[in-house]
Scaffold this motif. Structure first.
Motif, mmCIF file in Angstrom:
data_model
loop_
_atom_site.group_PDB
_atom_site.id
_atom_site.type_symbol
_atom_site.label_atom_id
_atom_site.label_comp_id
_atom_site.label_asym_id
_atom_site.label_seq_id
_atom_site.Cartn_x
_atom_site.Cartn_y
_atom_site.Cartn_z
ATOM 1 N N LEU A 140 0.834 -1.206 0.000
ATOM 2 C CA LEU A 140 0.000 0.000 0.000
ATOM 3 C C LEU A 140 0.869 1.256 0.000
ATOM 4 O O LEU A 140 0.530 2.255 -0.644
ATOM 5 N N GLY A 141 2.004 1.198 0.691
ATOM 6 C CA GLY A 141 2.924 2.329 0.695
ATOM 7 C C GLY A 141 3.519 2.581 -0.677
ATOM 8 O O GLY A 141 3.629 3.735 -1.114
ATOM 9 N N GLN A 142 3.899 1.515 -1.382
ATOM 10 C CA GLN A 142 4.445 1.663 -2.724
ATOM 11 C C GLN A 142 3.402 2.252 -3.673
ATOM 12 O O GLN A 142 3.706 3.146 -4.477
ATOM 13 N N PHE A 143 2.189 1.757 -3.586
ATOM 14 C CA PHE A 143 1.094 2.307 -4.380
ATOM 15 C C PHE A 143 0.927 3.800 -4.090
ATOM 16 O O PHE A 143 0.796 4.624 -5.001
ATOM 17 N N GLY A 144 0.954 4.150 -2.806
ATOM 18 C CA GLY A 144 0.787 5.543 -2.408
ATOM 19 C C GLY A 144 1.908 6.444 -2.887
ATOM 20 O O GLY A 144 1.661 7.569 -3.322
ATOM 21 N N HIS A 145 3.151 5.964 -2.809
ATOM 22 C CA HIS A 145 4.287 6.753 -3.304
ATOM 23 C C HIS A 145 4.100 7.091 -4.780
ATOM 24 O O HIS A 145 4.323 8.234 -5.202
ATOM 25 N N CYS A 146 3.687 6.093 -5.560
ATOM 26 C CA CYS A 146 3.545 6.295 -7.004
ATOM 27 C C CYS A 146 2.410 7.253 -7.331
ATOM 28 O O CYS A 146 2.588 8.201 -8.119
ATOM 29 N N ILE A 147 1.237 7.043 -6.748
ATOM 30 C CA ILE A 147 0.124 7.927 -7.108
ATOM 31 C C ILE A 147 0.283 9.311 -6.471
ATOM 32 O O ILE A 147 -0.198 10.300 -7.009
ATOM 33 N N GLY A 148 0.983 9.375 -5.334
ATOM 34 C CA GLY A 148 1.229 10.681 -4.724
ATOM 35 C C GLY A 148 2.089 11.561 -5.609
ATOM 36 O O GLY A 148 1.800 12.745 -5.811
ATOM 37 N N LEU A 149 3.151 10.973 -6.164
ATOM 38 C CA LEU A 149 4.016 11.736 -7.056
ATOM 39 C C LEU A 149 3.302 12.040 -8.369
ATOM 40 O O LEU A 149 3.400 13.157 -8.902
ATOM 41 N N ALA A 150 2.545 11.065 -8.879
ATOM 42 C CA ALA A 150 1.778 11.293 -10.101
ATOM 43 C C ALA A 150 0.760 12.410 -9.906
ATOM 44 O O ALA A 150 0.572 13.264 -10.783
ATOM 45 N N PHE A 151 0.112 12.426 -8.750
ATOM 46 C CA PHE A 151 -0.876 13.465 -8.444
ATOM 47 C C PHE A 151 -0.238 14.845 -8.519
ATOM 48 O O PHE A 151 -0.800 15.779 -9.097
ATOM 49 N N GLN A 152 0.954 14.985 -7.937
ATOM 50 C CA GLN A 152 1.623 16.280 -7.930
ATOM 51 C C GLN A 152 2.077 16.685 -9.329
ATOM 52 O O GLN A 152 1.987 17.859 -9.703
ATOM 53 N N ILE A 153 2.558 15.718 -10.105
ATOM 54 C CA ILE A 153 2.986 16.031 -11.470
ATOM 55 C C ILE A 153 1.794 16.510 -12.290
ATOM 56 O O ILE A 153 1.884 17.510 -13.018
ATOM 57 N N VAL A 154 0.669 15.802 -12.179
ATOM 58 C CA VAL A 154 -0.548 16.222 -12.890
ATOM 59 C C VAL A 154 -0.979 17.600 -12.416
ATOM 60 O O VAL A 154 -1.388 18.454 -13.218
ATOM 61 N N ASP A 155 -0.872 17.855 -11.113
ATOM 62 C CA ASP A 155 -1.232 19.157 -10.558
ATOM 63 C C ASP A 155 -0.361 20.260 -11.162
ATOM 64 O O ASP A 155 -0.846 21.335 -11.522
ATOM 65 N N ASP A 156 0.935 19.992 -11.286
ATOM 66 C CA ASP A 156 1.855 20.949 -11.900
ATOM 67 C C ASP A 156 1.467 21.237 -13.349
ATOM 68 O O ASP A 156 1.522 22.384 -13.809
ATOM 69 N N CYS A 157 1.082 20.183 -14.071
ATOM 70 C CA CYS A 157 0.678 20.360 -15.471
ATOM 71 C C CYS A 157 -0.624 21.153 -15.574
ATOM 72 O O CYS A 157 -0.765 22.021 -16.444
ATOM 73 N N LEU A 158 -1.562 20.852 -14.676
ATOM 74 C CA LEU A 158 -2.834 21.574 -14.694
ATOM 75 C C LEU A 158 -2.640 23.048 -14.335
ATOM 76 O O LEU A 158 -3.371 23.908 -14.823
ATOM 77 N N ASP A 159 -1.656 23.331 -13.491
ATOM 78 C CA ASP A 159 -1.381 24.721 -13.139
ATOM 79 C C ASP A 159 -0.987 25.523 -14.378
ATOM 80 O O ASP A 159 -1.229 26.727 -14.452
ATOM 81 N N VAL A 160 -0.415 24.843 -15.360
ATOM 82 C CA VAL A 160 -0.018 25.480 -16.613
ATOM 83 C C VAL A 160 -1.184 25.541 -17.598
ATOM 84 O O VAL A 160 -1.409 26.551 -18.262
ATOM 85 N N GLU A 161 -1.952 24.453 -17.682
ATOM 86 C CA GLU A 161 -2.929 24.304 -18.756
ATOM 87 C C GLU A 161 -4.369 24.608 -18.380
ATOM 88 O O GLU A 161 -5.169 24.986 -19.240
#
Length: 299
Positions: free
Chosen positions: A211-232
């Motif tokens: 569950l921790g590994q799953f969380g690490h991956c989606i947590g970082l993905a969430f932030q990357i998507v957030d960064d992209c949405l901040d632009v677009e």
């Protein structure tokens, strides 16, 4: 959230909202204005990603997701406290959150600070009151660690320290430094949401690690998507001001890697997350779908 995903989990989302409402109906002794600020911030419409993760993690272990509602509320209280404080003029200085004025704009800075302080303690209170003592103690320890100076708060401190300086210092402008910030500032609370649900669902150490590994991956993905949405994305889509990261000189994935490479990295992380929870078999389907939503969200 995307309509199909939200409708599928309507019962869970409604139960989360009801529990948040109940726990913020704070009784005698709490000043009216403080109570109003707490409820204003907590009950503003949100994705409820973290509480959903707690419930779905418990469900993935074959347990009744309702058992994890105290953990779901606790992580949301910590999340909302962090938003209230991050929005303050001394930090990110935001006027809009979830499509509404931020807490310090709706009330005042002192009340906003105190509302955030109150929510930290309310999270601990709910865990202690609603769970068996041994489970409550373990959950409190995990949540306190994830929200403390090495993780959520430490990530925010590094993020603020690097603001406007990453072009002057190569170390502050590295992908590793940025990843380290977001694994703590955003990822730690996502990880602990899943692991709290796991603890309440009776997970063993190996399952907690998955569950921790799953969380690490989606947590970082969430932030990357957030960064992209901040632009677009637009202000209306996001419910908060956009392009602020560029204006404030923050290091983000799009200005480090570019939009295309950032989006690809987010998708790679989503696939990695889904692969991690495959060990749960069909019980992991809803976590897999939630990971997909994280990669596809547009707000």
């Amino acid at each position: 959230m995307a309509s199909s995903f939200a409708s599928k989990h309507l019962e869970l989302r409604e139960s989360i909202e009801q529990a948040l409402d109940l726990h913020t109906q704070i009784g005698d002794g709490c000043p009216k204005r403080l109570r109003e600020a707490i409820r204003y911030s907590v009950l503003s419409p949100g994705k409820r990603l973290r509480p959903l993760l707690a419930l779905l993690a418990c469900k993935a272990l074959g347990q009744d997701w309702k058992k994890a509602l105290p953990a779901a509320c606790a992580v949301e209280f910590i999340h909302v406290y962090s938003l209230i404080h991050d929005d303050l003029p001394a930090m990110d200085d935001d006027d809009l959150r979830r499509g509404k004025p931020t807490c310090h704009k709706q009330f005042d800075e002192a009340t906003a600070i105190l509302a955030g302080d109150s929510l930290q303690m309310l999270a601990i209170e709910v865990l202690c009151n609603q769970l068996e003592p041994e489970t409550a103690a373990r959950c409190c320890q995990m949540l306190a660690k994830s929200a403390g100076s090495r993780y959520l708060v430490g990530g925010q401190a590094d993020d603020l320290a690097a603001e406007g300086r990453f072009g002057q210092n190569p170390e502050l402008g590295s992908a590793e430094f940025l990843k380290n910030i977001h694994l703590r500032k955003t990822g730690a609370l996502i990880v602990v949401s899943l692991q709290l649900g796991g603890v309440i669902g009776g997970a063993n150490d190996e399952q907690i690690a998955v569950l921790g590994q799953f969380g690490h991956c989606i947590g970082l993905a969430f932030q990357i998507v957030d960064d992209c949405l901040d632009v677009e994305a637009s202000v209306e889509q996001m419910g908060k001001m956009t392009r602020k990261d560029d204006f404030s000189g923050k290091l983000t994935y799009p200005n480090l890697l570019g939009l295309t490479a950032s989006k690809q990295l987010a998708q790679d992380l989503i696939r990695e997350a889904q692969k991690a929870v495959a060990v749960f078999g069909n019980e992991a389907n809803e976590l897999t779908e939630l990971a997909e939503f994280v990669g596809q969200r547009n707000s």
